[in-house]
Scaffold this motif. Structure first.
Motif, mmCIF file in Angstrom:
data_model
loop_
_atom_site.group_PDB
_atom_site.id
_atom_site.type_symbol
_atom_site.label_atom_id
_atom_site.label_comp_id
_atom_site.label_asym_id
_atom_site.label_seq_id
_atom_site.Cartn_x
_atom_site.Cartn_y
_atom_site.Cartn_z
ATOM 1 N N VAL A 294 47.625 75.699 74.021
ATOM 2 C CA VAL A 294 48.728 75.514 74.972
ATOM 3 C C VAL A 294 50.007 76.127 74.417
ATOM 4 O O VAL A 294 50.732 76.850 75.127
ATOM 5 N N ALA A 346 44.709 75.712 82.378
ATOM 6 C CA ALA A 346 44.536 74.490 83.167
ATOM 7 C C ALA A 346 43.095 73.987 83.071
ATOM 8 O O ALA A 346 42.853 72.781 82.960
ATOM 9 N N VAL A 349 42.639 72.375 79.587
ATOM 10 C CA VAL A 349 43.278 71.061 79.512
ATOM 11 C C VAL A 349 42.485 70.031 80.323
ATOM 12 O O VAL A 349 42.309 68.883 79.895
ATOM 13 N N ARG A 355 46.131 66.836 81.726
ATOM 14 C CA ARG A 355 46.705 67.446 82.928
ATOM 15 C C ARG A 355 47.759 68.463 82.500
ATOM 16 O O ARG A 355 48.398 68.309 81.456
ATOM 17 N N LEU A 356 47.941 69.470 83.337
ATOM 18 C CA LEU A 356 48.871 70.559 83.017
ATOM 19 C C LEU A 356 49.814 70.748 84.184
ATOM 20 O O LEU A 356 49.396 70.783 85.348
ATOM 21 N N ALA A 369 51.825 69.969 78.969
ATOM 22 C CA ALA A 369 50.437 69.503 78.964
ATOM 23 C C ALA A 369 50.403 68.117 78.363
ATOM 24 O O ALA A 369 51.002 67.869 77.297
#
Length: 377
Positions: A294, A346, A349, A355-356, A369
Motif C-alpha cells: 500500500v 483494492a 487489501v 478496506r481501501l 487502507a
C-alpha cells in the motif's frame, strides 16, 4: 460363456465362439434330450429346431438384443429340447439388457414352455414336480444373474462418469489456479516495477529540467539512475522466480518493517516524504506485506501524478492497522500509468480482510487502507 451387458460389444472371436458353443450344445441335446431318444419325424424336428435356434442366437449377440427373438426361442423350447441352450441364452441376454419386468416375463414364458414340453416329451426317471422345480430355479437364477450383471454394469458406468467428471473438475481447478497465479504475478510485477521505474522517471525528469546543473550533480543523478535500474532488474528476477518455485521458498517478501527503507529510497530520489510510524509492531506475514505494498503504491502514484510535491505517509496501530498516504494534487512527471494499480491494490487489501478508500479531498489526494491485525499478533 456370456456376453457384455447393454451398451458394450464383445470382440468378434467371443461372439463367434458364443454362437458355436450354443450350436454344439443344441446338437448334443438332440440324442439325450428326451427318453427314449427321438426317431423318425421327431429326430427331423429336433435337427431343424437345433439349426433354427442356433441361427436365432446371432441377433442375441447384438448390443441390445430383440425381445421377440427370445420369445421365439422360448416357443421352440416347447417343441424340442434342442432349443433349450439358445432359449436359456436368450433369457439371460434379455435379463442383462432389458428392464426387470420384461426380463421376468421372458423368463416366465421360458419356464412355461419347458413345462409344456415335458407334458408331451417327458424325461425318463425325473418326475414332473422335480422337473418343474428345476426349471423354475434355473430361470430364476438366470433372471437374478442378469439383473445383478445389469446393475453392476450401471454402477461401473456411473463410476466411470464420476471419474471423468472428477478429472474434468480437477483440470478446471488447475486452470483456475494457474489463472489466479498469473494474476498474482502480474500484480507483484506492477507493484514492484512501477515503484522502481517511477524512481527512474523522477530522476531522469530532474536531469531533463536542470540541464545547467553542475557535472558533479549530473554524475550523482546518473548514479542514482543506474542504481534504480539495477534494482528494477533484480526485482524483475525475483518476481519471475515465482514461476519456477514456491514463493515461500524464494527471497523473503517485504513487510511493514521494510517501509522505512522504502521511504529512505524515495527520499534519496529527491522526493520529500514525511513519515510517521505509530504502528508499534510489525504484523508480519501477508498483512505486513500488504502494508508495504500500500505504501509502495501510494508513493508511486504520488511521484507519477504530483511530482515535486511533498508526500505524507502515516502508519497507525490500534484496533486495526491504518495506512494513510496523502499528497497535494498537481502536474505529473509524465510517467505513464496503466490505471490498474489502485484496482489491484483494492483486491489485495480485500483479500487481507481490510478496506481501501482513495480520492481527492480538499485539493489533496488521500489513500487510506484499514487492515485487521492477524490472529496472534
Amino acid at each position: 460363456m456370456d456376453l457384455p451387458a447393454a451398451g458394450e460389444r464383445a470382440p468378434l472371436p467371443v461372439r463367434a465362439g458364443f454362437v458355436l458353443a450354443l450350436g454344439v450344445l443344441a446338437g448334443l441335446t438332440v440324442p439325450v434330450g428326451t427318453s427314449p431318444p427321438p426317431g423318425g419325424a421327431l429326430l427331423v424336428v429336433d435337427l431343424v429346431v437345433a439349426v433354427l435356434s442356433t441361427a436365432a442366437v446371432v441377433p442375441l449377440i447384438a448390443v441390445r438384443p430383440p425381445v421377440r427373438v427370445a420369445v421365439g426361442l422360448a416357443v421352440l423350447a416347447a417343441v424340442s429340447p434342442a432349443a433349450t441352450p439358445a432359449a436359456t441364452a436368450g433369457a439371460l441376454r434379455i435379463a442383462r439388457t432389458r428392464p426387470l419386468a420384461t426380463a421376468a416375463a421372458v423368463a416366465a414364458l421360458g419356464a412355461a414352455a419347458h413345462a409344456v414340453r415335458y407334458a408331451w416329451r417327458p424325461t425318463d426317471g425325473l418326475p414332473f414336480g422335480w422337473w418343474l422345480a428345476l426349471v423354475l430355479i434355473a430361470h430364476a437364477a438366470l433372471l437374478g444373474w442378469g439383473a445383478y450383471a445389469q446393475s453392476r454394469a450401471a454402477l461401473l458406468a456411473s463410476l466411470r462418469e464420476r471419474a471423468r467428471r472428477a478429472e474434468a473438475d480437477q483440470e478446471s481447478r488447475v486452470a483456475q489456479a494457474r489463472s489466479a497465479e498469473r494474476t498474482r504475478i502480474a500484480r507483484e510485477m506492477h507493484d514492484v516495477l512501477a515503484h522502481r521505474l517511477s524512481l527512474v522517471a523522477t530522476t531522469a525528469g530532474a536531469i531533463e529540467f536542470r540541464p545547467d546543473a553542475s557535472p558533479e550533480r549530473i554524475a550523482a543523478a546518473t548514479g542514482v539512475l543506474r542504481s534504480h535500474a539495477h534494482a528494477a532488474l533484480e526485482d524483475l528476477r525475483e518476481v519471475i522466480g515465482v514461476l519456477r518455485a514456491d514463493p515461500e521458498d524464494g527471497r523473503p517478501q517485504p513487510t511493514a518493517a521494510d517501509v522505512p527503507c522504502l521511504v529512505a529510497e524515495v527520499r534519496a530520489a529527491g522526493v520529500e516524504v514525511a513519515f510517521h510510524d505509530d504502528l508499534g509492531a510489525d504484523p508480519g506475514g501477508s498483512t505486513g506485506r500488504t502494508v508495504y505494498r500500500v505504501v509502495q503504491e501510494g508513493l508511486t502514484n504520488a511521484r507519477k501524478h504530483a511530482a515535486g510535491r511533498p508526500v505524507e505517509v502515516r502508519l497507525t496501530g490500534g484496533e486495526e492497522i491504518v495506512v494513510e498516504i496523502v499528497n497535494p494534487t498537481g502536474p505529473g512527471a509524465g510517467a505513464p500509468g496503466s490505471g490498474t494499480g489502485l484496482v489491484g491494490l483494492a483486491e489485495r487489501v480485500d483479500l487481507a480482510g481490510g478496506r481501501l478508500e482513495h480520492g481527492p479531498v480538499d485539493g489533496r489526494f488521500r489513500l487510506v487502507a484499514a487492515l485487521p491485525w492477524p490472529e496472534g499478533a
